[in-house]
Write a protein that holds these residues in place. Structure first.
Motif, PDB file in Angstrom:
ATOM      1  N   ILE A  21       0.860  -1.194   0.000  1.00 47.99           N
ATOM      2  CA  ILE A  21       0.000   0.000   0.000  1.00 47.99           C
ATOM      3  C   ILE A  21       0.891   1.237   0.000  1.00 47.99           C
ATOM      4  O   ILE A  21       1.794   1.376   0.817  1.00 47.99           O
ATOM      5  N   ALA A  22       0.632   2.145  -0.931  1.00 50.58           N
ATOM      6  CA  ALA A  22       1.443   3.365  -1.051  1.00 50.58           C
ATOM      7  C   ALA A  22       0.985   4.406  -0.031  1.00 50.58           C
ATOM      8  O   ALA A  22      -0.189   4.461   0.343  1.00 50.58           O
ATOM      9  N   LEU A  23       1.933   5.239   0.401  1.00 48.69           N
ATOM     10  CA  LEU A  23       1.640   6.308   1.350  1.00 48.69           C
ATOM     11  C   LEU A  23       2.038   7.652   0.768  1.00 48.69           C
ATOM     12  O   LEU A  23       3.060   7.778   0.097  1.00 48.69           O
ATOM     13  N   ASP A  24       1.218   8.659   1.052  1.00 47.44           N
ATOM     14  CA  ASP A  24       1.555  10.060   0.779  1.00 47.44           C
ATOM     15  C   ASP A  24       0.857  10.860   1.875  1.00 47.44           C
ATOM     16  O   ASP A  24      -0.197  11.429   1.661  1.00 47.44           O
ATOM     17  N   LEU A  25       1.459  10.858   3.057  1.00 44.01           N
ATOM     18  CA  LEU A  25       0.800  11.367   4.255  1.00 44.01           C
ATOM     19  C   LEU A  25       0.874  12.888   4.297  1.00 44.01           C
ATOM     20  O   LEU A  25       1.857  13.479   4.730  1.00 44.01           O
ATOM     21  N   LYS A  26      -0.196  13.507   3.841  1.00 40.77           N
ATOM     22  CA  LYS A  26      -0.202  14.936   3.544  1.00 40.77           C
ATOM     23  C   LYS A  26      -0.014  15.823   4.765  1.00 40.77           C
ATOM     24  O   LYS A  26       0.539  16.922   4.657  1.00 40.77           O
ATOM     25  N   THR A  29       3.803  15.770   5.502  1.00 39.05           N
ATOM     26  CA  THR A  29       4.677  16.423   4.514  1.00 39.05           C
ATOM     27  C   THR A  29       4.464  17.930   4.433  1.00 39.05           C
ATOM     28  O   THR A  29       5.349  18.662   3.990  1.00 39.05           O
ATOM     29  N   GLY A  30       3.272  18.409   4.804  1.00 38.47           N
ATOM     30  CA  GLY A  30       2.965  19.832   4.650  1.00 38.47           C
ATOM     31  C   GLY A  30       2.249  20.171   3.357  1.00 38.47           C
ATOM     32  O   GLY A  30       1.876  21.321   3.143  1.00 38.47           O
ATOM     33  N   ASP A  31       2.048  19.185   2.488  1.00 40.53           N
ATOM     34  CA  ASP A  31       1.337  19.402   1.224  1.00 40.53           C
ATOM     35  C   ASP A  31      -0.157  19.266   1.489  1.00 40.53           C
ATOM     36  O   ASP A  31      -0.789  18.269   1.130  1.00 40.53           O
ATOM     37  N   ASN A  32      -0.736  20.278   2.133  1.00 37.92           N
ATOM     38  CA  ASN A  32      -2.116  20.201   2.581  1.00 37.92           C
ATOM     39  C   ASN A  32      -2.749  21.589   2.626  1.00 37.92           C
ATOM     40  O   ASN A  32      -2.093  22.581   2.336  1.00 37.92           O
ATOM     41  N   GLU A  44       6.603   9.780   9.236  1.00 31.46           N
ATOM     42  CA  GLU A  44       5.730   9.377   8.129  1.00 31.46           C
ATOM     43  C   GLU A  44       5.265   7.938   8.353  1.00 31.46           C
ATOM     44  O   GLU A  44       5.631   7.016   7.635  1.00 31.46           O
ATOM     45  N   THR A  45       4.454   7.779   9.390  1.00 35.11           N
ATOM     46  CA  THR A  45       3.922   6.479   9.790  1.00 35.11           C
ATOM     47  C   THR A  45       2.410   6.529   9.706  1.00 35.11           C
ATOM     48  O   THR A  45       1.788   7.477  10.191  1.00 35.11           O
ATOM     49  N   CYS A  46       1.830   5.501   9.110  1.00 34.05           N
ATOM     50  CA  CYS A  46       0.381   5.431   8.932  1.00 34.05           C
ATOM     51  C   CYS A  46      -0.197   4.505   9.988  1.00 34.05           C
ATOM     52  O   CYS A  46      -0.086   3.279   9.889  1.00 34.05           O
ATOM     53  N   LEU A  47      -0.800   5.088  11.017  1.00 34.85           N
ATOM     54  CA  LEU A  47      -1.372   4.304  12.103  1.00 34.85           C
ATOM     55  C   LEU A  47      -2.872   4.118  11.911  1.00 34.85           C
ATOM     56  O   LEU A  47      -3.589   5.060  11.550  1.00 34.85           O
ATOM     57  N   LEU A  48      -3.336   2.900  12.164  1.00 32.85           N
ATOM     58  CA  LEU A  48      -4.759   2.556  12.134  1.00 32.85           C
ATOM     59  C   LEU A  48      -5.017   1.474  13.177  1.00 32.85           C
ATOM     60  O   LEU A  48      -4.083   0.781  13.611  1.00 32.85           O
ATOM     61  N   THR A  49      -6.280   1.315  13.552  1.00 33.81           N
ATOM     62  CA  THR A  49      -6.598   0.132  14.348  1.00 33.81           C
ATOM     63  C   THR A  49      -6.353  -1.107  13.492  1.00 33.81           C
ATOM     64  O   THR A  49      -6.471  -1.065  12.260  1.00 33.81           O
ATOM     65  N   LEU A  68      -4.488  -2.547  -9.895  1.00 32.66           N
ATOM     66  CA  LEU A  68      -4.693  -1.312  -9.152  1.00 32.66           C
ATOM     67  C   LEU A  68      -4.306  -1.488  -7.688  1.00 32.66           C
ATOM     68  O   LEU A  68      -4.143  -2.614  -7.211  1.00 32.66           O
ATOM     69  N   GLY A  69      -4.170  -0.377  -6.987  1.00 38.60           N
ATOM     70  CA  GLY A  69      -3.850  -0.423  -5.573  1.00 38.60           C
ATOM     71  C   GLY A  69      -4.291   0.845  -4.878  1.00 38.60           C
ATOM     72  O   GLY A  69      -4.911   1.728  -5.480  1.00 38.60           O
ATOM     73  N   LEU A  70      -3.965   0.934  -3.601  1.00 41.81           N
ATOM     74  CA  LEU A  70      -4.346   2.061  -2.768  1.00 41.81           C
ATOM     75  C   LEU A  70      -3.164   2.979  -2.488  1.00 41.81           C
ATOM     76  O   LEU A  70      -2.031   2.533  -2.376  1.00 41.81           O
ATOM     77  N   LYS A  71      -3.457   4.266  -2.358  1.00 38.41           N
ATOM     78  CA  LYS A  71      -2.524   5.237  -1.810  1.00 38.41           C
ATOM     79  C   LYS A  71      -3.241   5.969  -0.683  1.00 38.41           C
ATOM     80  O   LYS A  71      -4.318   6.531  -0.883  1.00 38.41           O
ATOM     81  N   VAL A  72      -2.628   5.977   0.506  1.00 38.75           N
ATOM     82  CA  VAL A  72      -3.250   6.562   1.691  1.00 38.75           C
ATOM     83  C   VAL A  72      -2.691   7.958   1.937  1.00 38.75           C
ATOM     84  O   VAL A  72      -1.480   8.165   1.954  1.00 38.75           O
ATOM     85  N   PHE A  73      -3.613   8.904   2.152  1.00 45.38           N
ATOM     86  CA  PHE A  73      -3.241  10.290   2.460  1.00 45.38           C
ATOM     87  C   PHE A  73      -3.260  10.589   3.955  1.00 45.38           C
ATOM     88  O   PHE A  73      -2.513  11.425   4.437  1.00 45.38           O
ATOM     89  N   ASP A  74      -4.163   9.951   4.693  1.00 38.71           N
ATOM     90  CA  ASP A  74      -4.251  10.173   6.136  1.00 38.71           C
ATOM     91  C   ASP A  74      -4.999   9.009   6.764  1.00 38.71           C
ATOM     92  O   ASP A  74      -5.847   8.384   6.121  1.00 38.71           O
ATOM     93  N   ALA A  75      -4.688   8.736   8.030  1.00 36.34           N
ATOM     94  CA  ALA A  75      -5.359   7.665   8.754  1.00 36.34           C
ATOM     95  C   ALA A  75      -5.658   8.183  10.163  1.00 36.34           C
ATOM     96  O   ALA A  75      -6.412   9.128  10.310  1.00 36.34           O
ATOM     97  N   TYR A  76      -5.042   7.583  11.205  1.00 40.79           N
ATOM     98  CA  TYR A  76      -5.221   8.130  12.549  1.00 40.79           C
ATOM     99  C   TYR A  76      -4.714   9.566  12.588  1.00 40.79           C
ATOM    100  O   TYR A  76      -3.654   9.890  12.061  1.00 40.79           O
ATOM    101  N   ARG A  77      -5.504  10.430  13.228  1.00 44.08           N
ATOM    102  CA  ARG A  77      -5.183  11.853  13.344  1.00 44.08           C
ATOM    103  C   ARG A  77      -5.344  12.277  14.806  1.00 44.08           C
ATOM    104  O   ARG A  77      -6.450  12.237  15.341  1.00 44.08           O
TER     105      ARG A  77
END
Length: 208
Positions: A21-26, A29-32, A44-49, A68-77
């Motif tokens: 799974i690809a990550l682009d945690l906005k 990174t500040g790209d938001n 740059e860690t994607c946390l989820l339950t 096809l696949g997924l790219k995640v922008f945000d998860a736990y906040r």
């Protein structure tokens, strides 16, 4: 509202579950829409339950059959991140991200019109913002708007985007719903696990 400030064992790093799974945690990174890295995102860690992460793994496997696949922008906040959004929206005057992310709105309207809320489902750990990519090229599929564009164009059924973008949104929604996620009508990228383990609990530990 009581906040838990320590990470429960049920939270996992998504890439420990599925490295494909690809990550682009906005917000890291500040790209938001704020234009800077957000408080609480230290790595740059994607946390989820774990149930949400395992459900995303099943989504990824289903999509992979079609290249096809997924790219995640945000998860736990963390809640402190949401608090930063609140403070930022309370500021007066123009900002350099308005034209890109919310050209027809003023900052306070991001809350009053429901694009942001003061207690986000992301803070419960089972909500994710994501899109579809081509697995071979890693290029994002056309969704009509970018992530965090605040306006009717980002609504799932918007007629302001192309037929191809609407089809891509429908594909994303269909596969996410099939694997237990509930969509959010105003944001084509936003999904919450239906059987989330912490439906009434919010967290405020840093992502580190």
């Amino acid at each position: 509202m009581d906040l838990i400030t320590t990470k429960p064992e049920l939270f996992v790093d998504l890439l420990d579950i599925d490295t494909s799974i690809a990550l682009d945690l906005k917000y890291f990174t500040g790209d938001n829409f704020v234009g800077e890295s957000i408080c609480g995102y230290l790595t740059e860690t994607c946390l989820l339950t774990k149930p949400a992460a395992l459900a995303l793994q099943r989504v990824q496997h289903s999509l992979a059959e079609f290249g096809l696949g997924l790219k995640v922008f945000d998860a736990y906040r963390p809640q402190r991140s949401v608090d930063q959004f609140i403070a930022w929206c309370d500021q007066d005057g123009p900002c350099n991200t308005q034209e890109r992310f919310f050209p027809t709105l003023q900052r306070p309207e991001l809350f009053s019109k429901g694009y942001l809320i003061r207690h986000s489902s992301h803070t419960r750990g089972s909500t994710v913002d994501l899109t579809l990519i081509d697995l071979s090229s890693k290029v994002e599929l056309d969704m009509g708007t970018e992530f965090d564009f605040f306006g009717p164009e980002s609504w799932f059924d918007s007629s302001a985007v192309t037929a191809q973008a609407r089809a891509n949104r429908m594909l994303l929604q269909r596969v996410m719903v099939q694997h237990g996620f509930v969509p959010f009508h105003q944001e084509w990228w936003h999904f919450t696990l239906q059987d989330e383990p912490f439906p009434n609990q919010y967290f405020d530990f840093e992502i580190s």
